[in-house]
Design a protein around this motif. Structure first.
Motif, mmCIF file in Angstrom:
data_model
loop_
_atom_site.group_PDB
_atom_site.id
_atom_site.type_symbol
_atom_site.label_atom_id
_atom_site.label_comp_id
_atom_site.label_asym_id
_atom_site.label_seq_id
_atom_site.Cartn_x
_atom_site.Cartn_y
_atom_site.Cartn_z
ATOM 1 N N PHE A 178 -10.455 -71.520 37.038
ATOM 2 C CA PHE A 178 -10.074 -71.173 38.398
ATOM 3 C C PHE A 178 -10.147 -69.656 38.530
ATOM 4 N N LYS A 179 -10.890 -69.186 39.526
ATOM 5 C CA LYS A 179 -11.014 -67.757 39.779
ATOM 6 C C LYS A 179 -10.721 -67.540 41.260
ATOM 7 N N ILE B 120 1.843 -71.684 38.818
ATOM 8 C CA ILE B 120 1.191 -70.563 39.476
ATOM 9 C C ILE B 120 0.272 -71.159 40.538
ATOM 10 N N ASN B 121 0.208 -70.544 41.687
ATOM 11 C CA ASN B 121 -0.587 -71.049 42.803
ATOM 12 C C ASN B 121 -1.745 -70.099 43.057
ATOM 13 N N VAL B 122 -2.964 -70.615 42.828
ATOM 14 C CA VAL B 122 -4.172 -69.809 42.921
ATOM 15 C C VAL B 122 -5.039 -70.355 44.051
ATOM 16 N N GLU B 123 -5.424 -69.461 44.970
ATOM 17 C CA GLU B 123 -6.307 -69.858 46.068
ATOM 18 C C GLU B 123 -7.756 -69.619 45.675
ATOM 19 N N VAL B 124 -8.521 -70.700 45.680
ATOM 20 C CA VAL B 124 -9.943 -70.646 45.348
ATOM 21 C C VAL B 124 -10.702 -71.274 46.520
ATOM 22 N N ASP B 125 -11.598 -70.528 47.156
ATOM 23 C CA ASP B 125 -12.390 -71.042 48.279
ATOM 24 C C ASP B 125 -11.512 -71.705 49.342
ATOM 25 N N ASN B 126 -10.470 -71.010 49.765
ATOM 26 C CA ASN B 126 -9.546 -71.463 50.817
ATOM 27 C C ASN B 126 -8.746 -72.710 50.465
ATOM 28 N N GLN B 127 -8.677 -73.062 49.195
ATOM 29 C CA GLN B 127 -7.848 -74.177 48.748
ATOM 30 C C GLN B 127 -6.890 -73.661 47.675
#
Length: 152
Positions: A114-115, A126-133
């Motif tokens: 996840f980047k 941890i909450n990571v936003e990838v491509d608006n998700q």
């Protein structure tokens, strides 16, 4: 972090602290007969090569006595650098709203990497936003994470 990395952190942290540095984390990279034990240290004034050498000497002495790793390995002591590794929830909390790269032990939502932007932390997630998700990732499932350096 693996059990070995946790044990090594507990073993080496007091010595690194006594030298006036913070032990950010430890990576043990198994690669047959060429394994590497990497310690990341930090200090408010930065880290020099001499600082790394001092910590390396102290850590080597402890590791020689305790002998926690059965096979041969190389010891490396490093500053966190521009792509600062993230080991704990506190490390993640310090970089909320920054770009991060996260690799998981066990795939989630069909992916292991996840980047994106670290948007928040909730207890052990941890909450990571990838491509608006937004993906909520369990900290205990993170095998490696780091801050993505921004230049310019």
């Amino acid at each position: 972090m693996t059990n070995l990395e946790l044990r090594l952190t507990e073993m080496l942290s007091p010595a690194v602290d006594a030298l006036g540095f913070d032990l950010l984390g430890i990576e043990y990279l198994r690669a047959g007969s060429h394994s590497t034990l990497r310690l990341f240290i930090d200090h408010a004034d930065g880290i020099t090569v001499d600082n790394c050498a001092d910590v390396s000497r102290q850590a080597s002495a402890i590791l020689d006595v305790e002998d926690p790793i059965a096979n041969e390995y190389s010891l490396e002591v490093s500053s966190p650098g521009v792509d600062r590794p993230l080991f704990t929830l506190a490390h993640f909390a310090a970089v909320v709203s920054e770009e991060v790269s996260v690799k998981l032990n066990v795939p989630q939502d069909g992916r292991r990497n996840f980047k994106g932007t670290l948007v928040s932390i909730d207890e052990d997630m941890i909450n990571v936003e990838v491509d608006n998700q937004v993906f909520s990732l369990l900290i205990d499932n993170v095998s490696k994470a780091n801050l993505i350096a921004k230049f310019g």
